[in-house]
Design an enzyme around this catalytic site. Structure first.
Site, PDB file in Angstrom:
ATOM      1  N   LYS A  54      46.185  51.755  43.826  1.00 40.56           N
ATOM      2  CA  LYS A  54      47.357  50.879  43.918  1.00 40.56           C
ATOM      3  C   LYS A  54      48.621  51.665  43.577  1.00 40.56           C
ATOM      4  O   LYS A  54      49.663  51.520  44.230  1.00 40.56           O
ATOM      5  CB  LYS A  54      47.190  49.671  42.976  1.00 40.56           C
ATOM      6  CG  LYS A  54      46.149  48.667  43.483  1.00 40.56           C
ATOM      7  CD  LYS A  54      45.764  47.629  42.442  1.00 40.56           C
ATOM      8  CE  LYS A  54      44.614  46.769  42.950  1.00 40.56           C
ATOM      9  NZ  LYS A  54      44.074  45.835  41.940  1.00 40.56           N
ATOM     10  N   GLN A  98      44.497  44.326  35.640  1.00 41.47           N
ATOM     11  CA  GLN A  98      43.287  44.634  36.407  1.00 41.47           C
ATOM     12  C   GLN A  98      42.077  43.920  35.795  1.00 41.47           C
ATOM     13  O   GLN A  98      41.833  44.022  34.599  1.00 41.47           O
ATOM     14  CB  GLN A  98      43.060  46.155  36.439  1.00 41.47           C
ATOM     15  CG  GLN A  98      41.888  46.589  37.293  1.00 41.47           C
ATOM     16  CD  GLN A  98      42.066  46.276  38.779  1.00 41.47           C
ATOM     17  OE1 GLN A  98      43.128  46.496  39.343  1.00 41.47           O
ATOM     18  NE2 GLN A  98      41.039  45.736  39.406  1.00 41.47           N
ATOM     19  N   ASP A 121      49.705  39.021  41.918  1.00 41.50           N
ATOM     20  CA  ASP A 121      48.337  38.701  42.375  1.00 41.50           C
ATOM     21  C   ASP A 121      48.234  37.234  42.809  1.00 41.50           C
ATOM     22  O   ASP A 121      47.224  36.831  43.392  1.00 41.50           O
ATOM     23  CB  ASP A 121      47.326  38.956  41.246  1.00 41.50           C
ATOM     24  CG  ASP A 121      46.781  40.381  41.257  1.00 41.50           C
ATOM     25  OD1 ASP A 121      46.687  40.961  42.358  1.00 41.50           O
ATOM     26  OD2 ASP A 121      46.442  40.903  40.181  1.00 41.50           O
TER      27      ASP A 121
END
Ligand code: NDP
Length: 294
Positions: A54, A98, A121
């Site tokens: 990422k 994460q 997200d």
């Protein structure tokens, strides 16, 4: 018949090129460099790879990234403190924690603590509610990736029967919510599906999946979807990423289903690259929205 393969890597690269130009224009117009802060707790090897990928992707399109690495013993209070700091930082536009988090930390509490305006997200209930109502702030990365693959491969969704196997909050449920809407950021042809969602309690799974014009597998079970579960000519999107002795495999038995499906995504190189591209899109959106609000 052999299915046409949908090259997620190529589609993601196309999107990243578009994004690179948009980011450069945004920086030129505002002097603000979009910034994604990633938080990684513990040493999970797969998570380390995801976060590194990422960050590299951010670099490629001109987005700044920060990595906050915390030891596995980090307490929930310490993690919440960091989230508060990132929420308050004017330099940070997107925050990504994460998953999975170590077992002693309540992931829901941490994700709920992220400022919805920085929740790239799209896991925060505020953002999930907006998606359900068809007025999203951010689209969730993997479902949006699936929608982009279909759209950019000229596979219409409107009026089609989409069967989603898996009902997680990260993939199955938000994807179903997005595809059933009247409209989408990609136009109405990329929405308006008739959607069926299946899960571990669904009876006679194969009789349901065989009805699908578009079949999405988001389960986490290697090769669950076999050719006899697929309608000839259907588009099959494999979200699954399973680490096995044979390496990375999807939820779809690739060699078997390839003979029946009309279109098929490979694993790796299918949905995965799109997920990252859509995260970059959300980070730019977050930066633009926060800049407008200043
Ligand atoms: P979850 O484990 O959260 O959800 C799995 C879903 O599959 C559940 O709804 C479960 O049902 C259902 N399920 C399990 N077994 C069966 C079965 N035999 N028949 C029908 N349904 C079943 O997984 P995620 O949604 O987080 O991830 C799914 C897969 O996608 C994983 O392999 C993951 O690694 C991958 N993934 C890939 C991404 C990418 O970028 N490509 C991003 C995110 C995930 P129930 O609810 O009843 O338990």
């Amino acid at each position: 018949m052999s299915a046409e393969l949908l090259d997620g890597k190529a589609i993601a690269n196309e999107i990243k090129q578009e994004l690179g130009k948009e980011v450069a224009k945004f920086i030129e117009d505002t002097s603000v460099v979009p910034c994604l802060a990633a938080v990684l707790v513990g040493e999970d090897p797969a998570s380390q790879v995801y976060v590194r990928n990422k960050q590299r992707a951010c670099e490629r399109v001109g987005i700044d990234s920060q990595l906050h690495r915390l030891p596995a013993e980090t307490t929930q209070a310490e993690l919440l403190d960091l989230v508060d700091q990132l929420n308050a930082s004017s330099e940070v536009h997107g925050i990504l924690v994460q998953l999975p988090l170590p077992g002693h930390i309540d992931a829901t509490k941490v994700l709920d603590a992220i400022d919805p305006a920085k929740d790239v997200d799209a896991f925060h209930p505020d953002n999930v509610g907006r998606i359900a109502q068809g007025r999203p702030r951010f689209l969730p990365c993997t479902p949006h990736g699936v929608q982009q693959i279909l759209h950019r491969s000229n596979i219409p969704v409107s009026g089609q029967h989409v069967v989603v196997v898996g009902r997680s909050d990260i993939v199955g449920k938000p994807l179903a919510m997005m595809l059933v809407q009247r409209d989408s950021t990609l136009g109405s042809a990329a929405a308006n599906a008739t959607v069926t969602v299946c899960h571990s309690r669904s009876k006679e799974l194969s009789s349901i999946t065989r009805e699908a014009d578009i079949l999405v597998a988001a389960v986490g079970q290697p090769k669950l979807i076999t050719a006899d579960m697929v309608k000839p000519g259907a588009a099959v999107i494999d979200v699954g990423i399973n680490r096995t002795d044979e390496g990375l495999v999807g939820d779809v038995d690739f060699d078997d289903v390839r003979e029946v499906a009309g279109h098929l995504t490979p694993v790796p190189g299918g949905v995965g690259p799109l997920t990252i591209a859509m995260l970059l899109r959300n980070t730019l959106t977050a930066a633009a929205t926060q800049n407008d609000a200043r």
